[in-house]
Design a protein around this motif. Structure first.
Motif, PDB file in Angstrom:
ATOM      1  N   ILE A 190       0.830  -1.315  -0.100  1.00  0.00           N
ATOM      2  CA  ILE A 190      -0.086  -0.018  -0.027  1.00  0.00           C
ATOM      3  C   ILE A 190       1.142   1.344  -0.014  1.00  0.00           C
ATOM      4  CG2 ILE A 190      -1.684   1.282   1.228  1.00  0.00           C
ATOM      5  CD1 ILE A 190      -2.626  -1.326   2.430  1.00  0.00           C
ATOM      6  N   GLY A 191       0.449   2.053  -0.820  1.00  0.00           N
ATOM      7  CA  GLY A 191       1.212   3.178  -0.963  1.00  0.00           C
ATOM      8  C   GLY A 191       0.608   4.489  -0.335  1.00  0.00           C
TER       9      GLY A 191
ATOM     10  N   LEU B 242       4.055  -8.421  -6.263  1.00  0.00           N
ATOM     11  CA  LEU B 242       3.511  -7.257  -5.460  1.00  0.00           C
ATOM     12  C   LEU B 242       2.143  -6.976  -6.029  1.00  0.00           C
ATOM     13  CD1 LEU B 242       6.634  -4.992  -5.141  1.00  0.00           C
ATOM     14  CD2 LEU B 242       5.911  -7.051  -3.819  1.00  0.00           C
ATOM     15  N   ILE B 243       1.224  -6.798  -5.106  1.00  0.00           N
ATOM     16  CA  ILE B 243      -0.297  -6.399  -5.458  1.00  0.00           C
ATOM     17  C   ILE B 243      -0.409  -5.232  -4.934  1.00  0.00           C
ATOM     18  CG2 ILE B 243      -2.644  -7.267  -5.364  1.00  0.00           C
ATOM     19  CD1 ILE B 243      -1.236 -10.047  -5.000  1.00  0.00           C
ATOM     20  N   MET B 244      -0.467  -4.124  -5.497  1.00  0.00           N
ATOM     21  CA  MET B 244      -0.387  -2.784  -5.019  1.00  0.00           C
ATOM     22  C   MET B 244      -1.461  -1.716  -5.182  1.00  0.00           C
ATOM     23  SD  MET B 244       3.797  -2.186  -6.148  1.00  0.00           S
ATOM     24  CE  MET B 244       3.328  -2.220  -8.083  1.00  0.00           C
ATOM     25  N   THR B 245      -1.804  -1.008  -4.127  1.00  0.00           N
ATOM     26  CA  THR B 245      -2.693   0.075  -4.373  1.00  0.00           C
ATOM     27  C   THR B 245      -2.361   1.220  -3.428  1.00  0.00           C
ATOM     28  OG1 THR B 245      -4.988   0.479  -4.273  1.00  0.00           O
ATOM     29  CG2 THR B 245      -4.142  -0.808  -2.351  1.00  0.00           C
TER      30      THR B 245
ATOM     31  N   HIS C   6       1.544   6.733  -6.852  1.00  0.00           N
ATOM     32  CA  HIS C   6       2.810   6.590  -6.448  1.00  0.00           C
ATOM     33  C   HIS C   6       3.438   5.607  -7.383  1.00  0.00           C
ATOM     34  CE1 HIS C   6       2.125   8.457  -2.447  1.00  0.00           C
ATOM     35  NE2 HIS C   6       1.088   7.945  -2.642  1.00  0.00           N
ATOM     36  N   SER C   7       4.582   5.405  -7.268  1.00  0.00           N
ATOM     37  CA  SER C   7       5.326   4.440  -8.233  1.00  0.00           C
ATOM     38  C   SER C   7       6.361   3.805  -7.681  1.00  0.00           C
ATOM     39  CB  SER C   7       5.854   5.298  -9.597  1.00  0.00           C
ATOM     40  OG  SER C   7       6.176   4.259 -10.393  1.00  0.00           O
TER      41      SER C   7
ATOM     42  N   VAL D  95       1.424   2.993  -8.660  1.00  0.00           N
ATOM     43  CA  VAL D  95       0.623   2.500  -7.816  1.00  0.00           C
ATOM     44  C   VAL D  95      -0.556   3.535  -7.546  1.00  0.00           C
ATOM     45  CG1 VAL D  95       0.222   1.625  -5.174  1.00  0.00           C
ATOM     46  CG2 VAL D  95       2.266   1.348  -6.486  1.00  0.00           C
ATOM     47  N   LEU D  96      -1.703   2.947  -8.009  1.00  0.00           N
ATOM     48  CA  LEU D  96      -3.118   3.875  -8.186  1.00  0.00           C
ATOM     49  C   LEU D  96      -3.997   3.826  -7.103  1.00  0.00           C
ATOM     50  CD1 LEU D  96      -1.893   3.087 -11.206  1.00  0.00           C
ATOM     51  CD2 LEU D  96      -3.580   4.744 -11.749  1.00  0.00           C
ATOM     52  N   PRO D  97      -4.578   4.890  -6.460  1.00  0.00           N
ATOM     53  CA  PRO D  97      -5.885   4.916  -5.708  1.00  0.00           C
ATOM     54  C   PRO D  97      -6.850   4.178  -6.551  1.00  0.00           C
ATOM     55  CG  PRO D  97      -5.381   7.039  -6.495  1.00  0.00           C
ATOM     56  CD  PRO D  97      -4.265   6.227  -7.002  1.00  0.00           C
ATOM     57  N   GLY D  98      -7.679   3.347  -5.776  1.00  0.00           N
ATOM     58  CA  GLY D  98      -8.924   2.890  -6.273  1.00  0.00           C
ATOM     59  C   GLY D  98      -8.497   1.732  -7.380  1.00  0.00           C
TER      60      GLY D  98
END
Lengths: 552, 485
Positions: free
Chosen positions: B105-106, B135-138, B144-145, B157-160
């Motif tokens: 999570i970012g 990595l499973i990222m949000t 973020h990146s 890394v995106l919101p939503g």
């Protein structure tokens, strides 16, 4: 060059006495040449401001700690640098200054098709500039010139709206100029000036104008949507409101990638003129250069997604964007090869404009080739959003657009002012710019591949040496930009009268007096030859008449 | 060279491949960018106007074969590097099926990671050498990146939504971790290190307790800290399962498919048909969307009745639910089960540490659990207690049952009728008649919920006949009675 005094009746000359009348004669002028001078002064003012912001950025980066300024100050500095340089310098500089002055002259017209719209475009530019500057003065903006959502629309608490308003208004200034050029080039060519007799400068401005008119409305609407989301909380880009942040990137780059070609295509046009004149022969492959401009303009609309390879865009979309990006390399390469071939069997002189043109080719080759690195998706994943990208687009923007602008400014300076600049200082400053530029930006390629991300004021210590090198180069580059300001201003008083055609060049702009009269030509020119109609023996004659002591 | 590197370290399987392509690009560039300037310099000097000895006659102004040559050769070269880069890119974007999955999570301005066994860390990422890691990222706020230069990998890394990235580390050591997408004030400080460890050291690290701050600012302790030597199972999925039970998701999402919501067994990784006729691949993004905004894309055959959990769950909890749902599916469970760890035999009922003995039927339906304790609960003996008031002790237990079954998700959200003041009141029914909501009606409405539906509501509540014990039924009735009459 037998002239000893400037012509009496020129566009710079006023009959009416009095200071107020003089000010009015400039601020309400509809003469394309005076508007070009207004643009010249205002755009160069913005260039110096943008340069100041760059100085702040480069000084901070000398040390890895971030000790000279806070994060917020740094973020505002690089945003100011980007916003000013992109929207208020690079996009308008060549079309609005050189294009405004030269498009009617080169095609044998009295003025642009819509002189009042032309004046309006300058006022729009100034209003946009005032908005953007007021944003900076009232506390700055920290989104980066790319305004990525949802940071810009929801999270940033800086003056986003003012800055966006500035860029939005400035967009209409671009559209007005582009529209004017398209209509002028279509409808106001002198008798005999067929499409394939147009100078390549006109072709490139035509291609540029098409992009401006088609792409700028998109960024206008996009920025408006950001403002709507920011002010009223309408969910467009912020996922918390039901929006899509990647949508913004698509819309933004749909304009901002073609915008890169808005910046560089007019530069191609300038370089084509310079290479032909200072080789004293017809440009090699005229049609290929002309059509490569059009090809770049069209392909430029289809590659925006190469800014988004790591944005979560689909793999297939990325592959297609990467493929089309590769195709852009071909027309760019064609231009470079044709310019080089023009040198063959020419009679080359090292006057200041030519030095800038040759420097342009060298730097544009590096900028273009590193563009291929970035277009190859697997490599782009590593280097995107690092200093590799920063170095790449500075090679294209500074090494391309600014070199072309400076070369063109020196080349047409005698036409604009009627006086010659100092050739010695011209040559020296061109060399300083070339050396300073490479020293500033070449280390950034290395930094980028090492993994130094963009927009960092704090960085790991092992990157420091390259950053110091880059800042040292930037100081040299700054000197190279300041010297021309001094000697060009000096030439207005002390410069030798240039005469109508100091370079012995072809082109209708050289057939009228320097500076030109208000209506450009005393009688409408009739065109009977193609552009760059140097006689076959021109190069031979030029070399034969050279004596030690003649200009190099 | 440690203090002044000119080339980055190679620490993943991608690094060598990307660098090879990079060097080939440099080589090709030198053919043009290295040679062309010298040609220009040569022409500049040879044909300078002061040189009167060269031949300037017979100039050429265009030459089609030459133009075609210098158009087509570069075209072939760029097509070559394009296809090379494209194949490598597809490989980099295709995560292997059996990878170690780490949730990231970012957040302005920190990274938060959670490993399959539940171990969390901030601004660091520990990974084992020689294992494929996905990595499973949000993001919780802006874009973020996640960028590890030594691995040559980067992903926004995106919101939503969820993005994924994978790599396999090849060299032990510590490497830079950067945020590469500008994200505001402290963007330059949003990073840390990636630690590549031997497999054994990683296993040891996983079970070393560590205190972390969660992205929402609270100190993290939602997970029991794993102890060395204990059977760990897959706590990420286990906690998700527990959450699943507590939220009462199981009351609609029944395994047998008879619930008001679709069954989640074998859902992940498969195509689902939606009400609008289109179909969707069930991945992390779809699961997260269906939790936070369930009405957006409803599965064919179901009503858009699920309440939104947006704002009810932290990003961490959404990740845990996703891990749990993935563990229910063959594709997901395979991916989530670490290959080399011998003790990953699947969770047990004790491992869940459920809050009450009355765990919801599917609360423990974890990857390899073959039978659920729920089956044993289904007996029918005692009759409902018949008294005028209500039994406070039973009602308290009923409150718990009510929560565990997730009744509140409908009955407190308006999908089902509110239960306050229901007992012994006159209620209109959907067929136009009225009824007194006495105990008999309450019992009927729980066990055979579609028999007499209150006016204004859909017959969507699942029948609990056979799902709950008579004790639980009595507790529920007492609880509803306690809500007033």
């Amino acid at each position: 060059m037998a002239t000893t005094a400037l012509p009496q009746s020129t566009y710079l000359h006023d009959d009416t006495p009095g200071l107020w009348a003089w000010i009015k004669s400039w601020l309400f002028t509809v003469d394309h040449k005076r508007i070009a001078i207004l643009y010249l002064l205002s755009i160069n003012f913005f260039f110096l401001l943008g340069g100041l912001a760059a100085t702040v950025v480069r000084i901070e980066l000398v040390t890895p700690q971030g000790d000279l300024m806070s994060s917020d100050v740094y973020n505002r500095a690089f945003t100011l640098h980007g916003v000013i340089m992109v929207f208020f310098f690079l996009i308008p500089v060549i079309p609005s200054v050189l294009g405004n002055f030269l498009v009617p002259l080169m095609i044998g017209a009295r003025d642009l098709a819509f002189p009042r719209i032309n004046l309006l475009s300058w006022y729009l530019y100034m209003f946009g500039g005032i908005f953007a500057l007021s944003a900076a003065v009232l506390g700055g903006v920290d989104t980066g010139w790319t305004f990525y959502t949802p940071f810009s629309s929801t999270y940033s608490n800086s003056n986003v709206i003012l800055t966006i308003a500035g860029a939005f208004i400035m967009g209409f200034s671009s559209i007005a100029t582009g529209l004017n050029f398209i209509v002028t080039i279509h409808k106001m060519r002198a008798p005999g000036m067929t499409w394939f007799r147009l100078p390549l400068f006109i072709w490139s401005h035509y291609a540029t104008s098409l992009i401006i008119v088609l792409a700028t409305p998109v960024v206008g609407i996009t920025l408006l949507l950001v403002a709507i989301e920011r002010i009223w909380g309408v969910g467009i880009f912020d996922p918390a409101l039901g929006g899509d942040p990647v949508l913004f990137q698509h819309l933004f780059w749909f304009y901002s990638h073609p915008a890169v070609y808005i910046m560089i295509l007019p530069g191609f046009g300038v370089i084509s003129e310079l290479i032909a004149t200072f080789s004293r022969k017809r440009i090699f492959g005229y049609e290929f250069i002309a059509f490569s401009s059009m090809a770049i303009a069209i392909l430029g609309f289809l590659v925006w997604g190469h800014h988004m390879f790591v944005s979560s865009q689909s793999v297939y979309a990325s592959l297609i964007f990467s493929f089309i990006t590769m195709l852009v390399a071909i027309p760019s390469a064609i231009k470079v090869f044709n310019w080089t071939a023009t040198l063959y069997k020419g009679s080359i002189s090292y006057r200041t404009p030519m030095l800038y043109a040759l420097g342009f080719i060298g730097l544009f080759v590096i900028g273009g080739l590193t563009g291929i690195f970035l277009g190859v998706v697997a490599v782009d994943i590593h280097v995107t959003d690092t200093y590799f990208v920063v170095a790449h687009f500075h090679y294209v923007m500074v090494g391309g657009t600014i070199m072309a602008y400076l070369g063109g400014l020196h080349y047409w300076w005698p036409k604009m002012t009627g006086r010659m600049y100092n050739e010695v200082w011209g040559g020296i400053s061109a060399l300083i710019v070339f050396v300073g530029f490479n020293m500033t930006f070449f280390p950034q390629f290395v930094l980028g591949y090492l993994g130094m991300p963009r927009r960092y004021h704090v960085y790991p210590e092992e990157f420091q040496i390259l950053h110091v090198l880059s800042t040292a180069g930037a100081s040299i580059l700054a000197i190279g930009f300041i010297i021309p300001i001094i000697y060009l201003m000096g030439s207005l008083i002390a410069g030798k009268p240039a005469g109508d055609n100091p370079w012995d060049a072809t082109g209708l702009e050289w057939q009228t007096s320097s500076p030109p009269p208000t209506h450009n030509f005393h009688e409408t020119p009739i065109v009977t030859t193609e552009a760059y109609a140097y006689p076959p023996e021109a190069a031979e004659l030029d070399a034969r008449s050279w004596r030690p002591g003649s200009p190099l | 060279m440690r203090d002044f590197p000119l080339f980055p370290e190679q620490a993943s399987t991608f690094a060598g491949q990307v660098d090879l392509l990079y060097w080939v690009l440099i080589g090709l560039s030198l053919i043009f960018g290295g040679v062309l300037p010298f040609i220009i310099l040569y022409l500049m000097v040879r044909y300078h106007r002061s040189n009167q000895r060269v031949d300037r006659t017979n100039q050429v102004h265009s030459n089609l074969p030459l133009e075609l040559t210098w158009s087509i050769i570069p075209l072939f070269l760029v097509m070559g590097v394009f296809f090379w880069g494209a194949f490598l890119f597809v490989q980099m974007r295709t995560p292997p099926a059996r990878a170690l999955e780490v949730y990231v999570i970012g957040k302005q301005w920190m990274w938060h990671a959670q490993h399959p066994n539940g171990k969390r860390e901030n601004n660091e990422l520990h990974v084992p050498i020689g294992r494929q890691v996905k990595l499973i990222m949000t993001s919780q706020d802006v874009i973020h990146s996640f960028y590890i230069p030594a691995f040559r990998v980067k992903q926004d890394v995106l919101p939503g939504r969820y993005t994924t990235m994978w790599f396999e580390a090849t060299r032990e050591g510590e490497y830079h971790l950067f945020c590469a997408e500008y994200c505001g004030t402290e963007h330059a400080r949003m990073g840390g290190r990636v630690v590549v460890m031997s497999a054994a050291a990683y296993e040891q690290w996983l079970v070393t307790p560590g205190e972390v701050i969660l992205p929402d600012g609270s100190a993290g302790s939602a997970l029991p800290v794993p102890q060395p030597g204990q059977d760990q199972g897959d706590p990420m999925a286990l906690v998700g399962g527990q959450l699943f039970a507590n939220l009462g998701c199981a009351s609609c999402h029944r395994d047998d498919g008879a619930g008001a919501g679709p069954s989640l067994v074998n859902l992940y990784g498969n195509q689902e048909r939606l009400v609008d006729g289109s179909s969707v691949l069930v991945d992390e993004n779809y699961l997260a969307e269906s939790i936070l905004n369930p009405q957006a894309r409803v599965v064919d055959g179901y009503q858009p009745i699920m309440p939104s959990y947006d704002g009810q769950l932290s990003a961490d909890q959404v990740n845990q639910l996703i891990a749990y749902i993935k563990s229910l599916s063959d594709a997901g469970a395979q991916a989530a089960t670490p290959e080399p760890s011998p003790q990953a035999s699947g969770p047990t009922a004790e491992g869940t540490a459920a809050p009450a003995a009355t765990a919801a039927p599917t609360a423990t339906t974890a990857p390899t659990a073959s039978s659920t304790p729920a089956a044993a609960l289904a007996t029918a003996t005692a009759a409902p207690a018949a008294s005028g008031g209500f039994d406070a002790a039973l009602a308290a237990q009923g409150d718990q049952v009510f929560a565990n079954l997730g009744c509140a998700s409908c009955h407190n959200s308006g999908v089902g009728p509110a239960l306050q003041g229901l007992y012994n009141s006159e209620r209109p029914l959907a067929d136009g008649s009225t009824i007194t909501a006495d105990e008999a009606y309450l019992i009927e409405s729980i066990l055979n919920s579609q028999a007499r539906v209150a006016e204004g509501y859909q017959p969507i509540m699942p029948p609990y006949q056979g799902q709950i014990s008579d004790d639980q039924l009595a507790q529920l009735v007492e609880y509803i009675k306690s809500l007033g009459n």
